[in-house]
Design a protein around this motif. Structure first.
Motif, PDB file in Angstrom:
ATOM      1  N   TYR A  54       2.648  -6.549 -10.339  1.00  0.00           N
ATOM      2  CA  TYR A  54       1.407  -6.612  -9.563  1.00  0.00           C
ATOM      3  C   TYR A  54       1.374  -7.909  -8.751  1.00  0.00           C
ATOM      4  O   TYR A  54       1.022  -7.902  -7.569  1.00  0.00           O
ATOM      5  N   TYR A  61       2.359  -8.100  -0.035  1.00  0.00           N
ATOM      6  CA  TYR A  61       1.244  -7.672   0.813  1.00  0.00           C
ATOM      7  C   TYR A  61       0.617  -8.849   1.551  1.00  0.00           C
ATOM      8  O   TYR A  61       0.257  -8.727   2.727  1.00  0.00           O
ATOM      9  N   ASN A  66      -1.607  -7.922   4.680  1.00  0.00           N
ATOM     10  CA  ASN A  66      -2.431  -6.901   4.038  1.00  0.00           C
ATOM     11  C   ASN A  66      -3.196  -7.561   2.879  1.00  0.00           C
ATOM     12  O   ASN A  66      -2.857  -7.393   1.710  1.00  0.00           O
ATOM     13  N   LYS A  68      -6.300  -7.249   1.676  1.00  0.00           N
ATOM     14  CA  LYS A  68      -7.095  -6.435   0.755  1.00  0.00           C
ATOM     15  C   LYS A  68      -6.205  -5.875  -0.363  1.00  0.00           C
ATOM     16  O   LYS A  68      -6.569  -5.923  -1.534  1.00  0.00           O
ATOM     17  N   SER A  69      -5.029  -5.364   0.012  1.00  0.00           N
ATOM     18  CA  SER A  69      -4.104  -4.847  -1.009  1.00  0.00           C
ATOM     19  C   SER A  69      -3.595  -5.971  -1.906  1.00  0.00           C
ATOM     20  O   SER A  69      -3.440  -5.780  -3.115  1.00  0.00           O
ATOM     21  N   SER A  70      -3.340  -7.134  -1.312  1.00  0.00           N
ATOM     22  CA  SER A  70      -2.880  -8.257  -2.131  1.00  0.00           C
ATOM     23  C   SER A  70      -3.971  -8.668  -3.118  1.00  0.00           C
ATOM     24  O   SER A  70      -3.685  -8.927  -4.292  1.00  0.00           O
ATOM     25  N   THR A  72      -6.196  -6.754  -4.468  1.00  0.00           N
ATOM     26  CA  THR A  72      -6.205  -5.734  -5.519  1.00  0.00           C
ATOM     27  C   THR A  72      -5.082  -5.986  -6.526  1.00  0.00           C
ATOM     28  O   THR A  72      -5.296  -5.910  -7.735  1.00  0.00           O
TER      29      THR A  72
END
Length: 172
Positions: A54, A61, A66, A68-70, A72
């Protein structure tokens, strides 16, 4: 299945997940981020409670913008292992890029609780305070940085710029 058989199965899964994670890291070093993403995802199918994939996905990301994905991915890593300062640091970086400054401040502080000498976290925490115009906290944070790195001119400059901004002395 008895407890010993279950333990052996889990350890074999974890060994395979660790191997895949290491392969994915090598792919990153070779510049194959897409291949690394696929291996990290495969790793997580083997062991969804392994925080490293993760974290590394979050890094990929964040490097690609990216955020937002990072964010998360870093939150998932923290949910599994809340004791790694770098997880909070990188989460705060992502949140800063998402202009979620108050969340970033919270996570820089968590990072610094776990690693009080992380000067990068101190720097960016000070910058966050400056961004929200909390100059008193920014100056205190930069002073903490100066104490840790008295030979480094950067925290002195950051602190001085706040003094200039507040009209405490003139620049010629």
């Amino acid at each position: 299945m008895d407890k010993e058989a279950t333990d052996n199965k889990i350890s074999e899964i974890n060994k395979e997940a660790i191997k895949l994670n290491q392969k994915a890291l090598r792919l990153i070093l070779c510049g194959d981020k897409e291949g690394a993403i696929k291996l990290f995802q495969k790793t997580l199918k083997l062991d969804e409670n392994f925080p490293d994939p993760y974290f590394h996905l979050g890094n990929i990301y964040i490097q690609s913008g990216n955020f937002k994905s990072s964010e998360t991915m870093y939150k998932k890593a923290i949910g599994i292992d809340p004791n790694k300062s770098e997880y909070y640091y990188n989460l705060a970086i992502a949140q800063s890029n998402l202009e979620e400054t108050n969340k970033a401040i919270k996570n820089y502080k968590k990072c610094l609780k776990l690693d009080p000498k992380n000067t990068k976290a101190i720097k960016f925490l000070g910058n966050c305070f400056k961004d929200i115009k909390n100059f008193k906290e920014a100056m205190q944070t930069y002073n903490d940085w100066i104490k840790l790195e008295p030979e480094n001119p950067e925290p002195v400059v950051c602190n001085s710029l706040i003094h200039v901004r507040n009209g405490r002395f003139d620049i010629y």
